[in-house]
Design a protein around this motif. Structure first.
Motif, PDB file in Angstrom:
ATOM      1  N   ASP A   1       0.862  -1.179   0.000  1.00  0.00           N
ATOM      2  CA  ASP A   1       0.000   0.000   0.000  1.00  0.00           C
ATOM      3  C   ASP A   1       0.900   1.232   0.000  1.00  0.00           C
ATOM      4  O   ASP A   1       1.682   1.430   0.931  1.00  0.00           O
ATOM      5  CB  ASP A   1      -0.892  -0.023   1.248  1.00  0.00           C
TER       6      ASP A   1
ATOM      7  N   LYS B   1      -2.472   0.491  -4.786  1.00  0.00           N
ATOM      8  CA  LYS B   1      -2.134  -0.717  -4.027  1.00  0.00           C
ATOM      9  C   LYS B   1      -1.699  -1.808  -5.006  1.00  0.00           C
ATOM     10  O   LYS B   1      -2.259  -1.928  -6.096  1.00  0.00           O
ATOM     11  CB  LYS B   1      -3.334  -1.190  -3.215  1.00  0.00           C
TER      12      LYS B   1
ATOM     13  N   ASP C   1      -0.196   3.536   3.186  1.00  0.00           N
ATOM     14  CA  ASP C   1      -0.082   3.026   4.545  1.00  0.00           C
ATOM     15  C   ASP C   1       0.782   1.757   4.551  1.00  0.00           C
ATOM     16  O   ASP C   1       0.299   0.668   4.270  1.00  0.00           O
ATOM     17  CB  ASP C   1      -1.477   2.735   5.100  1.00  0.00           C
ATOM     18  N   SER C   2       2.044   1.908   4.865  1.00  0.00           N
ATOM     19  CA  SER C   2       2.960   0.770   4.839  1.00  0.00           C
ATOM     20  C   SER C   2       2.619  -0.279   5.890  1.00  0.00           C
ATOM     21  O   SER C   2       3.035  -1.440   5.780  1.00  0.00           O
ATOM     22  CB  SER C   2       4.400   1.249   5.036  1.00  0.00           C
ATOM     23  N   SER C   3       1.836   0.100   6.915  1.00  0.00           N
ATOM     24  CA  SER C   3       1.451  -0.869   7.936  1.00  0.00           C
ATOM     25  C   SER C   3       0.524  -1.941   7.363  1.00  0.00           C
ATOM     26  O   SER C   3       0.320  -2.982   7.973  1.00  0.00           O
ATOM     27  CB  SER C   3       0.772  -0.171   9.119  1.00  0.00           C
ATOM     28  N   ARG C   4      -0.029  -1.677   6.193  1.00  0.00           N
ATOM     29  CA  ARG C   4      -0.935  -2.637   5.554  1.00  0.00           C
ATOM     30  C   ARG C   4      -0.194  -3.534   4.562  1.00  0.00           C
ATOM     31  O   ARG C   4      -0.798  -4.398   3.938  1.00  0.00           O
ATOM     32  CB  ARG C   4      -2.070  -1.884   4.850  1.00  0.00           C
ATOM     33  N   ASN C   5       1.111  -3.316   4.416  1.00  0.00           N
ATOM     34  CA  ASN C   5       1.899  -4.192   3.558  1.00  0.00           C
ATOM     35  C   ASN C   5       1.950  -5.580   4.163  1.00  0.00           C
ATOM     36  O   ASN C   5       1.936  -5.741   5.392  1.00  0.00           O
ATOM     37  CB  ASN C   5       3.322  -3.658   3.398  1.00  0.00           C
ATOM     38  N   MET C   6       2.006  -6.599   3.326  1.00  0.00           N
ATOM     39  CA  MET C   6       2.076  -7.953   3.862  1.00  0.00           C
ATOM     40  C   MET C   6       2.687  -8.908   2.864  1.00  0.00           C
ATOM     41  O   MET C   6       2.683  -8.689   1.651  1.00  0.00           O
ATOM     42  CB  MET C   6       0.690  -8.433   4.273  1.00  0.00           C
TER      43      MET C   6
END
Length: 242
Positions: free
Chosen positions: A67, A198, A70-75
């Motif tokens: 993303d 994304k 929002d890098s916290s949503r990277n997976m």
């Protein structure tokens, strides 16, 4: 708390998620594609429909997501799917979803909860015929390429101005089994802003038609019934939606 997650045939929802957000009619004025490119689109749709009739299979692979906002949503995680008729199991990372004859179960390991609700039908998201999908895709203004190499057949759709899906790529072998997909989707609230896009990638490492992991479809793995319903997993809270 209610968990509303529809358990669909995941190889289709995973590889078709970008394909599905290519909404018909968004580029109605686009130049029609050439006849040879129409053939490529038909080949793409045929591949995505390949598993429509498969009701017993096991699929495993990896998912990566990035993303730009929002890098916290990277997976980057693994997934597993096994289906036996109208019963199915689907795991992404540490979250498990199980659709059984008499129950629908979601195991959220990150919060140590098991959600139990009435059974749901295992559905197929590919609703349109191959011909109809081909016609609709041909109107979406994509540059279409097809190439063949040692990795297999590769089809790419690219339209940097598309309001929902800017890019969709798929690789499959000579028999039509999907090996990997990649998609670039827009932020619905800001479809013209490419800095909010994304990226989602799917790689299928194993696809076994006719094989089912029966232990994953055993309800006693998740819940137990003895003077009521309880969680079979130690330290987990049961939340019922009935």
């Amino acid at each position: 708390m209610k968990v509303k997650i529809l358990l669909v045939i995941p190889v289709l929802i995973l590889v078709a998620v970008g394909y599905a957000v290519i909404r018909p009619g968004t580029n109605a004025a686009s130049k029609p594609v050439a006849p040879d490119q129409t053939g490529v689109l038909q080949e793409l749709s045929t591949v995505l429909h390949k598993m429509d009739t498969l009701t017993v299979l096991t699929i495993e692979g990896t998912i990566t997501a990035r993303d730009l906002v929002d890098s916290s949503r990277n997976m980057e995680t693994t997934f597993c799917y096994t289906r036996n008729g109208q019963e199915a199991y689907y795991r992404v990372g540490r979250q498990e979803m199980i659709s059984l004859q008499d129950a629908y179960i979601v195991v959220a390991h990150d919060v140590h909860k098991v959600f139990l609700s009435p059974p749901r039908e295992v559905v197929n998201p590919m609703k349109l015929s191959v011909g109809k999908e081909t016609t609709l895709l041909a109107e979406e203004g994509y540059a279409i390429t097809r190439r063949v190499n040692e990795a297999g057949v590769h089809i790419s759709l690219l339209n940097r101005r598309h309001p929902t899906c800017r890019a969709y790529d798929i690789t499959f072998d000579s028999t039509g089994w999907i090996k990997q997909t990649y998609m670039r989707v827009t932020d619905e609230a800001h479809p013209t802003d490419t800095t909010r896009d994304k990226f989602i990638g799917i790689r299928i490492s194993s696809c076994k038609p006719g094989v089912v992991r029966k232990e994953l479809l055993n309800s006693s793995r998740y819940i137990k019934i003895s003077n009521g319903v309880a969680v079979a997993l130690t330290g987990y809270e049961l939340i019922k939606d009935r």
